[in-house]
Write an enzyme that holds these catalytic residues in place. Structure first.
Site, PDB file in Angstrom:
ATOM      1  N   LEU A 148       8.482   5.823 -36.894  1.00 16.24           N
ATOM      2  CA  LEU A 148       9.248   5.223 -35.791  1.00 16.24           C
ATOM      3  C   LEU A 148       9.669   3.800 -36.171  1.00 16.24           C
ATOM      4  CD1 LEU A 148      10.070   6.449 -33.020  1.00 16.24           C
ATOM      5  CD2 LEU A 148       8.287   5.023 -31.995  1.00 16.24           C
ATOM      6  N   ILE A 151      15.252   3.410 -38.047  1.00 12.70           N
ATOM      7  CA  ILE A 151      16.034   4.641 -37.940  1.00 12.70           C
ATOM      8  C   ILE A 151      15.367   5.623 -36.983  1.00 12.70           C
ATOM      9  CG2 ILE A 151      16.881   6.656 -39.223  1.00 12.70           C
ATOM     10  CD1 ILE A 151      17.284   4.750 -41.657  1.00 12.70           C
ATOM     11  N   ARG A 171       1.763   5.572 -39.191  1.00 13.09           N
ATOM     12  CA  ARG A 171       0.427   5.197 -39.652  1.00 13.09           C
ATOM     13  C   ARG A 171      -0.448   4.729 -38.496  1.00 13.09           C
ATOM     14  NH1 ARG A 171       2.508   1.542 -44.472  1.00 13.09           N
ATOM     15  NH2 ARG A 171       4.150   1.459 -42.896  1.00 13.09           N
ATOM     16  N   ILE A 226      16.590  13.330 -42.836  1.00 12.46           N
ATOM     17  CA  ILE A 226      17.552  12.280 -43.173  1.00 12.46           C
ATOM     18  C   ILE A 226      16.814  11.151 -43.915  1.00 12.46           C
ATOM     19  CG2 ILE A 226      19.391  12.706 -41.506  1.00 12.46           C
ATOM     20  CD1 ILE A 226      16.743  10.189 -40.649  1.00 12.46           C
ATOM     21  N   ARG A 228      14.151  11.283 -47.361  1.00 12.11           N
ATOM     22  CA  ARG A 228      14.309  11.502 -48.789  1.00 12.11           C
ATOM     23  C   ARG A 228      13.868  12.940 -49.096  1.00 12.11           C
ATOM     24  NH1 ARG A 228      17.250   7.726 -49.202  1.00 12.11           N
ATOM     25  NH2 ARG A 228      16.843   5.777 -50.271  1.00 12.11           N
ATOM     26  N   GLU A 257      18.568  15.629 -56.195  1.00  9.72           N
ATOM     27  CA  GLU A 257      20.013  15.497 -55.947  1.00  9.72           C
ATOM     28  C   GLU A 257      20.751  15.233 -57.252  1.00  9.72           C
ATOM     29  OE1 GLU A 257      20.305  12.467 -52.945  1.00  9.72           O
ATOM     30  OE2 GLU A 257      19.087  13.621 -51.583  1.00  9.72           O
ATOM     31  N   HIS A 275      23.842  14.015 -48.882  1.00 12.03           N
ATOM     32  CA  HIS A 275      23.316  12.644 -48.734  1.00 12.03           C
ATOM     33  C   HIS A 275      24.397  11.676 -48.229  1.00 12.03           C
ATOM     34  CE1 HIS A 275      20.049   9.693 -50.355  1.00 12.03           C
ATOM     35  NE2 HIS A 275      20.701   9.145 -49.347  1.00 12.03           N
TER      36      HIS A 275
HETATM   37  C1  8YV Z   1      22.784   5.617 -49.781  1.00 13.92           C
HETATM   38  C2  8YV Z   1      20.334   5.552 -48.788  1.00 13.92           C
HETATM   39  O1  8YV Z   1      23.195   6.928 -49.633  1.00 13.92           O
HETATM   40  O2  8YV Z   1      20.029   3.526 -47.662  1.00 13.92           O
HETATM   41  C3  8YV Z   1      19.490   4.445 -48.261  1.00 13.92           C
HETATM   42  O3  8YV Z   1      18.263   4.482 -48.448  1.00 13.92           O
HETATM   43  O4  8YV Z   1      19.860   6.567 -49.165  1.00 13.92           O
HETATM   44  C4  8YV Z   1      21.798   5.363 -48.766  1.00 13.92           C
HETATM   45  O5  8YV Z   1      22.273   4.543 -47.815  1.00 13.92           O
HETATM   46  C5  8YV Z   1      22.851   5.251 -51.192  1.00 13.92           C
HETATM   47  O6  8YV Z   1      22.078   4.212 -51.601  1.00 13.92           O
HETATM   48  C6  8YV Z   1      24.314   5.143 -51.564  1.00 13.92           C
HETATM   49  O7  8YV Z   1      24.555   4.672 -52.805  1.00 13.92           O
END
Ligand code: 8YV
Length: 309
Positions: A148, A151, A171, A226, A228, A257, A275
């Site tokens: 939380l 984002i 955590r 959204i 990793r 990726e 992504h």
């Molecule tokens: C980008 C990202 O897609 O901010 C992040 O952690 O994964 C992204 O905003 C990336 O770094 C674009 O080059």
């Protein structure tokens, strides 16, 4: 000189080229030779979510002073090593929060209401042979959020507007929210319909969504990632979706990726994105300006705009 690790944004590249001596790492045919030749002149690295500054790179750049990442996530930067060596690190927080949260909601709607499949149905001319099958309501679904932070909170605020009860794992419990806290991800997954990954990738959060979590989310549950790719045990996700042990998934990030497990291509209950969470003109410009502003501040010995280390 500034070393840019890979292509990320044209405006950023042009401005770096104008203001500094810019080295484009990806255009070097022999990257090792290039590094040993230019090691003494590189004082800054600009990385992103795909290529940052790992221990190996840091070790061959003795004059490195700052790593300015075109991303909020810093999992590709060896933060411990930077701290040890007194190398400053900056990221691009806040400016991308709204876009990433918007996309998380978009994925929820797309998966439950089958938006992409509906679009294909119309384009293929299938409508004249009958109506599209019924889908699943989004409003009011229980949304569980892993992490939380900026984002995660922005996703929660949006989901509240859809009358979704919100719960979260992190955590520790956050003092200033009324959202329900669960101390484990399995408990969170057992008590929500849509599980969202919105935490940073660290050794502790790698595979935070594993088989047990996926099974707890269950055949009617939906996973939204959204964060990793490595937050999720991807082979487990693929088999759960294929076997119907998980209801669906909306995925913007993958383990390797740009590789995406091909088994996912045949599944109707998934929406796959390349992504693009922060990928709007507005946000990428703001991210580029933060990278530039941090570098300018550093070389002018002024306070950094968004320091992490
Ligand atoms: C980008 C990202 O897609 O901010 C992040 O952690 O994964 C992204 O905003 C990336 O770094 C674009 O080059």
């Amino acid at each position: 000189g500034v070393l840019m690790m890979c292509p990320m944004n044209n405006y950023l590249e042009q401005e770096l080229d104008k203001r500094f001596k810019l080295f484009r790492y990806w255009t070097q045919p022999r990257q090792r030779d290039f590094l040993s030749q230019q090691a003494e002149s590189i004082r800054a690295v600009v990385g992103n979510a795909f290529a940052g500054a790992d221990a190996e790179l840091i070790d061959v750049l003795p004059k490195l002073e700052i790593v300015s990442s075109f991303s909020v996530g810093l999992d590709k930067v060896d933060l411990i090593k930077c701290k040890e060596k007194g190398i400053r690190v900056t990221n691009t927080p806040d400016v991308l929060t709204d876009d990433v949260a918007d996309l998380a909601i978009g994925l929820m709607l797309a998966v439950l209401r089958r938006i992409c499949e509906c679009d294909k149905f119309v384009r293929r001319g299938q409508w004249s042979s009958g109506d599209f099958k019924l889908t699943t309501r989004f409003s009011g679904k229980r949304v569980g959020i892993i992490g939380l932070g900026r984002i995660g909170l922005a996703v929660a605020q949006r989901a509240v507007a859809f009358d979704c009860p919100i719960s979260y794992f992190s955590r520790s419990e956050k003092p200033n929210t009324n959202f329900k806290y669960y101390g484990t991800v399995v408990e969170l997954a057992s008590n929500c319909d849509i599980l969202v990954v919105a935490c940073a990738l660290t050794p502790e959060t790698r595979h935070i969504v594993n088989r047990e979590v996926i099974n707890a989310l269950g055949p009617n549950g939906v996973l939204i990632n959204i964060g990793r790719g490595p937050h999720v045990d991807e082979p487990e996700l693929v088999s759960a979706l294929a076997e119907g042990r998980l209801g669906g998934a909306g995925i913007d990030v993958f383990e390797k990726e740009p590789e995406v497990p091909e088994q996912l291509f045949g599944l109707e209950n998934v929406v796959l994105l390349p992504h693009v969470g922060s990928g709007t003109v507005e946000t990428r410009k703001a991210m580029a300006d933060l990278v530039l502003g941090n570098l300018e501040a550093h070389f002018a010995s002024k306070p950094l705009l968004t320091p992490v280390v």
